[in-house]
Design a protein around this motif. Sequence first.
Motif, short mmCIF file in Angstrom:
data_model
loop_
_atom_site.label_atom_id
_atom_site.label_comp_id
_atom_site.label_asym_id
_atom_site.label_seq_id
_atom_site.Cartn_x
_atom_site.Cartn_y
_atom_site.Cartn_z
N TRP A 40 0.84 -1.18 0.00
CA TRP A 40 0.00 0.00 0.00
C TRP A 40 0.88 1.25 0.00
CZ3 TRP A 40 1.13 -3.22 3.94
CH2 TRP A 40 1.59 -2.68 5.14
N GLU B 58 5.90 4.51 0.49
CA GLU B 58 6.53 5.78 0.84
C GLU B 58 7.72 5.56 1.76
OE1 GLU B 58 4.21 9.39 1.96
OE2 GLU B 58 4.88 8.88 3.99
N ARG B 59 7.56 4.68 2.74
CA ARG B 59 8.66 4.45 3.68
C ARG B 59 9.82 3.73 3.02
NH1 ARG B 59 5.93 2.23 9.12
NH2 ARG B 59 8.11 1.82 9.64
N GLU C 79 1.40 3.95 1.64
CA GLU C 79 2.16 4.46 2.80
C GLU C 79 3.38 3.59 3.09
OE1 GLU C 79 -1.10 4.41 2.60
OE2 GLU C 79 -1.58 6.53 2.77
N ARG C 80 3.26 2.29 2.84
CA ARG C 80 4.44 1.44 3.02
C ARG C 80 5.47 1.75 1.94
NH1 ARG C 80 5.18 -5.06 2.15
NH2 ARG C 80 7.31 -5.12 2.93
N PRO D 207 6.35 10.16 -1.84
CA PRO D 207 5.14 10.41 -1.05
C PRO D 207 3.95 9.55 -1.52
CG PRO D 207 6.20 12.48 -1.58
CD PRO D 207 6.93 11.41 -2.34
N ALA D 208 3.21 9.03 -0.53
CA ALA D 208 2.11 8.12 -0.85
C ALA D 208 1.13 8.75 -1.84
CB ALA D 208 1.38 7.73 0.45
#
Lengths: 579, 708
Positions: B258, B263-264, B260-261, B269-270
């Motif tokens: 997903w 992004e990390r 947000e993952r 950026p998500a």
Amino acid sequence: MSATPPPHLPRHRIVVVGHGMVAARFLDELDRRVPPGFCEVTVLGAEPHAPYNRLLLSEVVAGRADLHGLTLPDAPRDVRVLAGVSARRIRRGERVVEDDRGGRHGYDTLVLATGAQPRVPSLPGLTGPTGPTDRADPADLPRGVHALRTLDDCREILAAAGGTRPDGSPRRATVLGGGVLGLEAARGLAARGLAVTIVHSGAHPMDRQLDAASGAVLRRCLSDRRIRIATRARAQEVTVSDGAVSGVRLGGGRHVETDLLVLTAGVIPRTDLAEYAGLDVDRGVVVGADLRTPADPRIAAIGDCARTPDGWSGLLAPGWEQAGALARDLAAALGGEPTVGPGGPSSGRRVGAAATDVVRLKAEGLDVVAFGAVPDDWGPDDDETDAAGPTGAGAAAEDVGASVESAGSGGSGGSGASAAVSAAPRVVTLLDVQGRRSLRLAVRDGRLVGGVLVGAGALAADLLVAYERGTAIPLDPARLLLKGGGGGVPVATSPASIPGSATICRCNGVTKSAIVTAFEHGERTLAGVAGRTRATTGCGGCTSAVEGILEWLEAADPAPPPGAREETPAALTPAPSGA
Amino acid sequence: MADTHCPYCALQCAMSVTPTADGVQVAPRDFPTNRGGLCQKGWTSAAVLDVPDRLTTPLVRGGDGELHPVGWDEALDVVVARLRETWARRGRDAVGVFGGGGLTNEKAYTLGKFARVALRTRYVDYNGRFCMSSAAAAGNRAFGLDRGLPFPLTDLGGAQAVLLLGSNLAETMPPCVAHLAGARAAGGLVVVDPRRTPTAALTDDGAGIHLQPLPGTDLQLLLGLTHVVWAEGLADEAYLAERVNGADAVRREVAQWWPERVERETGVPAEQVRAAARLLAAAAPARGGGGAYVLTGRGAEQHAHGTDTVTAAIDLALALGLPGVVGSGYGCLTGQGNGQGGREHGQKADQLPGYRSIEDPAARAHVAGVWGVDPDDLPGAGVPAVAMLDLLGRPDGLAALFVHASNLVVSAPDATAVARRLGELDLLVVCDVVPSETARLADVVLPVTQWAEEDGTMTSLEGRVLRRSRAVAPPSGVRSELEIWHDLAARLDAPGTFSPDPDEVLAELAAASAGGRADYAGVTGERAAAQALYWPVPAPGHDGTPRLFLDRFATPDGRAVMHPVRAAAVADDLREDAELYLVTGRVLAHYQSGAQTRRVRELTRAAPRGHVQIHPLTAHRLGIEEGSDVRVTSARGTSVVPARLSDDIRADTVFMPFHYAGAESANALTNPAVDPISGMPEFKVCAVDVAPADAERPAAPPPSEVFA
């Protein structure tokens, strides 16, 4: 992997209880490291489904993810998965797990990955047959009350969220608990058109992660999205009418009417099995750094059901790290090799860094990220300054000096003896309430050690990378507060202000001054300039720029060329005309 | 005057070459790929014909350790005598051949034949292993066929969206930028690059999105894009049901990725991940869009997990329903001039002409028949380039090596180690036009013809067979490789024929490739001169195949195959004493190892030295000023180059161009870790320490302190 299983030895039997995201990760990591035939793995999964991505349930509620898109990969081929089968009892003496169908599963290593269940607050109205306890079975709740932990919860919430009230007004939803999941659920339900109220006991939303200023900004973001929040609010009772929820009564008597109540008041580790087996439980199955229970090293616990020496977080990332660590450990014990190198996709993280404590809200328009630790005050106070508190200028100035020095001497081996005097982290902030921004960063020894970010936008990605990989930060940490470090210089774009040395045609290395020279030699057309300088003859992307320069030159010097001189501009070779 | 094509990249811009009293003049010609454009390299290409140090006589290293001019007969006799010595002592497999993606089809074909028939060694591979192998492996496993662009380049012009992963085409093939105009006008250009390159800057002003991930994380980013496509219901389910196998496994794999993952893991950026995925999906034909393309370049491919990264890109394209549809698709942007043809006709360790497998008995029988040899006499598969280079000089490895169209000392990963290994050979024979860094290490140097001096064919990035035409006579003393192989084969009493005539070789190539995946059966020199045909051209009257896969993919059941791929870590990741990522690439003024372009005055004036691009905040932290010399150190070596400060690069990453040699060598630093499927080395990312050159050198850490 070249190793072959020793045929004379029995296979190592691994039983995994639970088949959620952490268990799935464990199976995957084990599969990457242990050659086929070395072990025999059985998984008991209470839910009847294939494993799925629980983190995205709130996205499904928000309509940003499809329920069918949550399914995770099948377990590796040789793993025996018993879906819809619960473990009932561990018989440690026999090394056997009994399931609820009468099955018995012998183990050499037992992995508990039973996760957690939603906490159901002990409130009148929520108490089912099991009585007033926060360990009530979520299945016993009144109609219209749902947790958000499983696929089935999610389906029920979606079913309950549809339609409108009899009078045509939007249906009302109340979310009990204003933490991460509560906000995500609230945002999702609001996106579906429900009138949402969050009931939260803390002083501001996400108070476990956010300081007061950040919380105040987040509160405004909620308000922007017409999500109401009652803070410092203690629910006293859930009112029920005809077996269905009708509202929540708060301390002070206020009654919030609702058609749907979503419980997001935290989770409780599922530890029953371990407790009955006589293992130590303290908000999670207590395990050592090796993830084994001290009383029985054949039993390990990972994920939300485990309490490691680092504590209990309820986050996925630590669970995944534990899954990887346990798999590596077992693989090593079984004679496997580390086939995929020292780590999976996240091995870029700094060794030993607590980089798994990142909280990131997934909710459109609610941009919240928190990681590491940021002290609530403004750094170390200086005894010598006045009593005005931690805002003293003297303390701040000294802090600057210390931080710059440590960053300058940083680099290799910076964690030596000088760290002994390392003070509290230096905190830098940006507060912009109207712009819905509150950024608080903590830095120490030239590294980012914590952050609380509301409204950081694209900047959050950079900060997360800097934090999780432990990369060095700029000498002035205030540079972290703006995208690109805030050092950008506006680029001149008008024909007049571009410097002469600026390259106009990159494909052929033609500068503005070369074009000016061509003009001065009488080339007043695009084709003429192209013929003399080759500008525009590559990708053609600079055509309008060259035209702009010609127009600017023409405006400044409209006179016809006084018999264009014949010689070639010094730095240029004439391009042959297309033959 | 002759109509031909540029000597450099795979875009193969059309040009005319005219000898005049003032020297040879080059002018662009109109052609669909370059539309009458040329970059600075093309404009100045004629300068390479008469560089002052052009090799015009064979050289043999004497007892004094120096290279001395000799006659051709003497040089060839030396080669043959020493080959026979090596064979007697060590056997046939002690000799290797290293080719290049700049050779014509005819030369690439003859090189493979010479290795297998005249030298009878299995050790043959080429520098295309450093460029195209990951994309080729991924294309083959997904579509059953690898043609860089399975559609005409001009098709891009009609697309509403183009995703460019790891390609800086605005510098590497500038006239190609024109084909992105449509997507830019529609706001649909998505460029993925850790640097804001001139190509990434094409997304400015609403023309698209630049995603700037951490080096080595394209794979995770692609998994995230595909995640969004499925999560938001944007996949083309009808297409998947009709034309694709394996979609479900990929859908379940990407369920873990997903935004947000992502992004990390990637630093993107998500919301940008979501925006890019939606933009591509909106352009997909299934959603009523105007067409979308997913294109990969070396930035995504040159990794130890490059094949999986390209597979993830193909999976994304398939989820959106793009490949095999007019106006949409997946393609890889081939780099070297004949990077396409060079990988089809037998330079690869495991391949025979026509993209046939050397392990396939039927393929061996067919090719052996064309060559007039017994199939059992053909050697088996060798090993990919990096593994082959690692065998140089080893007791059980290679004692002799022929090098063609390749400057290994500059272009191979961990180049210092490669130079050392070359020095351990008993015999190194290098064919080149100039005394390249590699030629200077040779025992025998053979001067050869170049582009405007020869006839032949080149296959461009769109799989089109182009005619290269002789415009000027080569300097006296210079011979074509075809003549050299002809002469050597005769001296070695090799079976079969080795024609020195390119058209004869092409006719033989056509027969050898007939029925293969890259089928040139209907290509002749005459036809290539009249019309550039897209392969496959399976019969003499066939008009070629501009668009592949419209009815079926080249797999047994005609369906494309999606493969779930797992993310992997960078092989040489950041650690305490190497805190920055190094990425490598090209600058506009130079080509590959720079052996040609570093000899062109106008180009060296534009880019005289190597450099390291570094973010101003990082430079400030490290005490580095614009233009000052910087020492860049990896686990393999050290380079010293001037700093170029720019906020176009991530603060955790530095960039070096790889065209330079000696102290400025980028490949002295790069990591030879290879992709397990393709053998592609991880040029594009490793961990480095960066410091002012005058700073005290840090002590090397003991091995035990190397962090994982």
